[in-house]
Design an enzyme around this catalytic site. Structure first.
Site, PDB file in Angstrom:
ATOM      1  N   PHE A 217       0.971   0.602  -2.280  1.00 61.89           N
ATOM      2  CA  PHE A 217       0.154   1.604  -1.572  1.00 61.89           C
ATOM      3  C   PHE A 217       1.036   2.822  -1.265  1.00 61.89           C
ATOM      4  O   PHE A 217       2.182   2.678  -0.868  1.00 61.89           O
ATOM      5  CB  PHE A 217      -0.366   0.998  -0.269  1.00 61.89           C
ATOM      6  CG  PHE A 217      -1.623   1.623   0.257  1.00 61.89           C
ATOM      7  CD1 PHE A 217      -2.849   1.002   0.069  1.00 61.89           C
ATOM      8  CD2 PHE A 217      -1.581   2.815   0.948  1.00 61.89           C
ATOM      9  CE1 PHE A 217      -4.015   1.579   0.573  1.00 61.89           C
ATOM     10  CE2 PHE A 217      -2.730   3.392   1.452  1.00 61.89           C
ATOM     11  CZ  PHE A 217      -3.965   2.767   1.266  1.00 61.89           C
TER      12      PHE A 217
ATOM     13  N   ALA B  19       1.689  -2.564   2.637  1.00 57.33           N
ATOM     14  CA  ALA B  19       2.668  -2.965   3.650  1.00 57.33           C
ATOM     15  C   ALA B  19       2.256  -4.260   4.353  1.00 57.33           C
ATOM     16  O   ALA B  19       3.105  -5.041   4.778  1.00 57.33           O
ATOM     17  CB  ALA B  19       2.847  -1.845   4.668  1.00 57.33           C
TER      18      ALA B  19
ATOM     19  N   GLU C 293       1.131  -6.859   3.118  1.00 55.90           N
ATOM     20  CA  GLU C 293       1.528  -8.041   2.331  1.00 55.90           C
ATOM     21  C   GLU C 293       3.046  -8.212   2.264  1.00 55.90           C
ATOM     22  O   GLU C 293       3.531  -9.211   1.699  1.00 55.90           O
ATOM     23  CB  GLU C 293       0.978  -7.942   0.908  1.00 55.90           C
ATOM     24  CG  GLU C 293      -0.511  -8.247   0.786  1.00 55.90           C
ATOM     25  CD  GLU C 293      -1.416  -7.143   1.312  1.00 55.90           C
ATOM     26  OE1 GLU C 293      -1.042  -5.958   1.163  1.00 55.90           O
ATOM     27  OE2 GLU C 293      -2.474  -7.455   1.896  1.00 55.90           O
TER      28      GLU C 293
ATOM     29  N   VAL D   3       3.222   3.635   5.587  1.00 48.52           N
ATOM     30  CA  VAL D   3       1.947   3.538   6.289  1.00 48.52           C
ATOM     31  C   VAL D   3       1.708   4.895   6.949  1.00 48.52           C
ATOM     32  O   VAL D   3       2.511   5.340   7.784  1.00 48.52           O
ATOM     33  CB  VAL D   3       1.953   2.400   7.336  1.00 48.52           C
ATOM     34  CG1 VAL D   3       0.525   2.144   7.825  1.00 48.52           C
ATOM     35  CG2 VAL D   3       2.533   1.112   6.751  1.00 48.52           C
ATOM     36  N   ILE D   4       0.640   5.540   6.519  1.00 45.03           N
ATOM     37  CA  ILE D   4       0.388   6.924   6.947  1.00 45.03           C
ATOM     38  C   ILE D   4      -0.880   6.957   7.785  1.00 45.03           C
ATOM     39  O   ILE D   4      -1.950   6.541   7.328  1.00 45.03           O
ATOM     40  CB  ILE D   4       0.277   7.836   5.700  1.00 45.03           C
ATOM     41  CG1 ILE D   4       1.586   7.757   4.897  1.00 45.03           C
ATOM     42  CG2 ILE D   4      -0.034   9.272   6.116  1.00 45.03           C
ATOM     43  CD1 ILE D   4       1.554   8.500   3.575  1.00 45.03           C
TER      44      ILE D   4
ATOM     45  N   THR E  29      -5.863   6.098   7.245  1.00 46.65           N
ATOM     46  CA  THR E  29      -6.700   4.940   7.592  1.00 46.65           C
ATOM     47  C   THR E  29      -6.877   4.780   9.097  1.00 46.65           C
ATOM     48  O   THR E  29      -5.990   5.109   9.880  1.00 46.65           O
ATOM     49  CB  THR E  29      -6.077   3.638   7.050  1.00 46.65           C
ATOM     50  OG1 THR E  29      -6.892   2.547   7.467  1.00 46.65           O
ATOM     51  CG2 THR E  29      -4.678   3.414   7.561  1.00 46.65           C
TER      52      THR E  29
ATOM     53  N   HIS F  72      -7.114   1.817  10.264  1.00 39.68           N
ATOM     54  CA  HIS F  72      -6.406   0.592  10.646  1.00 39.68           C
ATOM     55  C   HIS F  72      -4.885   0.717  10.514  1.00 39.68           C
ATOM     56  O   HIS F  72      -4.167  -0.253  10.357  1.00 39.68           O
ATOM     57  CB  HIS F  72      -6.993  -0.655   9.971  1.00 39.68           C
ATOM     58  CG  HIS F  72      -6.893  -0.733   8.484  1.00 39.68           C
ATOM     59  ND1 HIS F  72      -7.884  -1.276   7.699  1.00 39.68           N
ATOM     60  CD2 HIS F  72      -5.922  -0.372   7.626  1.00 39.68           C
ATOM     61  CE1 HIS F  72      -7.525  -1.231   6.440  1.00 39.68           C
ATOM     62  NE2 HIS F  72      -6.334  -0.704   6.369  1.00 39.68           N
TER      63      HIS F  72
ATOM     64  N   PHE G   7      14.385  -2.751   7.434  1.00 38.79           N
ATOM     65  CA  PHE G   7      13.047  -2.179   7.589  1.00 38.79           C
ATOM     66  C   PHE G   7      13.020  -0.746   7.072  1.00 38.79           C
ATOM     67  O   PHE G   7      13.471   0.174   7.749  1.00 38.79           O
ATOM     68  CB  PHE G   7      12.688  -2.241   9.080  1.00 38.79           C
ATOM     69  CG  PHE G   7      11.282  -1.871   9.393  1.00 38.79           C
ATOM     70  CD1 PHE G   7      10.230  -2.713   9.052  1.00 38.79           C
ATOM     71  CD2 PHE G   7      10.985  -0.684  10.043  1.00 38.79           C
ATOM     72  CE1 PHE G   7       8.927  -2.375   9.355  1.00 38.79           C
ATOM     73  CE2 PHE G   7       9.683  -0.338  10.349  1.00 38.79           C
ATOM     74  CZ  PHE G   7       8.646  -1.184  10.003  1.00 38.79           C
TER      75      PHE G   7
ATOM     76  N   ARG H 232      10.761  11.966   4.684  1.00 37.67           N
ATOM     77  CA  ARG H 232      11.638  10.799   4.897  1.00 37.67           C
ATOM     78  C   ARG H 232      11.906  10.004   3.621  1.00 37.67           C
ATOM     79  O   ARG H 232      12.590   8.988   3.657  1.00 37.67           O
ATOM     80  CB  ARG H 232      10.992   9.879   5.948  1.00 37.67           C
ATOM     81  CG  ARG H 232      11.079  10.469   7.349  1.00 37.67           C
ATOM     82  CD  ARG H 232      10.062   9.874   8.301  1.00 37.67           C
ATOM     83  NE  ARG H 232      10.179  10.444   9.640  1.00 37.67           N
ATOM     84  CZ  ARG H 232       9.794  11.681   9.972  1.00 37.67           C
ATOM     85  NH1 ARG H 232       9.254  12.489   9.068  1.00 37.67           N
ATOM     86  NH2 ARG H 232       9.951  12.130  11.209  1.00 37.67           N
TER      87      ARG H 232
HETATM   88  N1  INI Z   1      -1.012  -0.089   3.103  1.00 40.45           N
HETATM   89  C1  INI Z   1       0.109   0.650   3.143  1.00 40.45           C
HETATM   90  O1  INI Z   1       1.167   0.195   2.684  1.00 40.45           O
HETATM   91  N2  INI Z   1       0.080   1.904   3.682  1.00 40.45           N
HETATM   92  C2  INI Z   1      -1.060   2.443   4.192  1.00 40.45           C
HETATM   93  O2  INI Z   1      -1.023   3.610   4.684  1.00 40.45           O
HETATM   94  C3  INI Z   1      -2.241   1.675   4.150  1.00 40.45           C
HETATM   95  N3  INI Z   1      -3.472   2.238   4.630  1.00 40.45           N
HETATM   96  O3  INI Z   1      -3.494   3.411   4.951  1.00 40.45           O
HETATM   97  O4  INI Z   1      -4.495   1.549   4.694  1.00 40.45           O
HETATM   98  C4  INI Z   1      -2.190   0.382   3.591  1.00 40.45           C
HETATM   99  N4  INI Z   1      -3.291  -0.380   3.534  1.00 40.45           N
HETATM  100  C5  INI Z   1      -3.386  -1.545   2.697  1.00 40.45           C
HETATM  101  C6  INI Z   1      -2.851  -2.795   3.377  1.00 40.45           C
HETATM  102  O5  INI Z   1      -1.450  -2.769   3.458  1.00 40.45           O
HETATM  103  C7  INI Z   1      -3.262  -4.039   2.595  1.00 40.45           C
HETATM  104  O6  INI Z   1      -2.702  -3.986   1.302  1.00 40.45           O
HETATM  105  C8  INI Z   1      -4.774  -4.202   2.465  1.00 40.45           C
HETATM  106  O7  INI Z   1      -5.386  -4.132   3.723  1.00 40.45           O
HETATM  107  C9  INI Z   1      -5.122  -5.556   1.797  1.00 40.45           C
HETATM  108  O8  INI Z   1      -4.673  -6.639   2.610  1.00 40.45           O
END
Ligand code: INI
Length: 157
Positions: free
Chosen positions: A24, A58, A60, A83-84, A88, A90, A115, A129
Site C-alpha cells: 500500500f 501496514a 498485515e 500510513v497516510i 483513509t 481508518h 519501525f 520522509r
Molecule cells: N495500508 C497502509 O499501509 N497504508 C495506508 O495508508 C492504508 N490506508 O490508508 O487505508 C492502508 N490500508 C490497508 C490496510 O493496511 C490493510 O492492508 C487492509 O485493511 C486489509 O487488511
C-alpha cells in the site's frame, strides 16, 4: 563500569535480515526499501542475506513479522510502510494496529524489529520522509536495526 552500545562501523557479512514491506502506498515504500537496502549493503550485509517480504498493507506487517521472527533465521527485521491520514478514515486503526502488533512480535520473540512505518498527515509529509527533504526513514530503521543487533549480541556475550 561497562558501557554497551551498538557499533555502527561493524561489518556484517554473516548477518541475515528481512525487510517486511507493505505494498500500500508502494511508490513511497519502495523508496524506504531502497534506503534500508543501501544501509545494509554499505554495512557489509550480503544481498543473499537480505529477504524482502511483501505484504498488502501496514495492517498485515505484524503477522508477517511474527512469522519471520519465529523462524529463527533472521538476526533482525525492518518493517516498512506508509500510513497516510488523508487516504483513509481508518488511519488510526491501521497505524495503531501496525505499531502495537510490531511491538508485540518483537517482545514475544526477542528478535529486534525496527519501525520504519511512516504515519503522516498527508502524502507530502510521506514523500519528505522517504528520501527527500527529511531523510529516509527506511535507512534510519536499517541503521537502528544494525545497532540493536550489535547491542543484543554484546548483552548476550
Ligand atoms: N495500508 C497502509 O499501509 N497504508 C495506508 O495508508 C492504508 N490506508 O490508508 O487505508 C492502508 N490500508 C490497508 C490496510 O493496511 C490493510 O492492508 C487492509 O485493511 C486489509 O487488511
Amino acid at each position: 563500569m561497562a558501557t554497551i552500545e551498538g557499533r555502527l562501523n561493524r561489518n556484517h557479512p554473516q548477518t541475515r535480515v528481512a525487510i517486511i514491506a507493505a505494498r500500500f502506498n508502494g511508490a513511497i515504500v519502495d523508496n524506504l526499501v531502497k534506503g534500508a537496502v543501501d544501509i545494509f549493503s554499505r554495512s557489509g550485509v550480503e544481498a543473499k542475506n537480505i529477504d524482502i517480504i511483501q505484504v498488502p498493507g501496514a495492517f498485515e506487517i505484524p503477522i508477517a513479522a511474527l512469522a519471520a521472527a519465529k523462524t529463527g533465521k533472521y538476526k533482525g527485521l525492518v518493517t516498512l510502510g506508509a500510513v497516510i491520514r488523508g487516504a483513509t478514515a481508518h488511519f488510526d486503526y491501521v497505524a495503531s494496529g501496525a505499531t502495537n502488533g510490531i511491538m508485540t512480535a518483537m517482545q514475544q520473540t526477542g528478535v529486534p524489529i525496527t519501525f520504519g512505518v511512516l504515519t503522516t498527515e498527508n502524502l507530502e509529509q510521506a514523500i519528505q520522509r522517504a528520501g527527500s527533504t527529511v531523510g529516509n526513514k527506511g535507512a534510519e530503521a536499517a541503521m537502528a536495526l544494525l545497532e540493536m543487533i550489535d547491542v543484543l549480541e554484546q548483552i548476550h556475550e
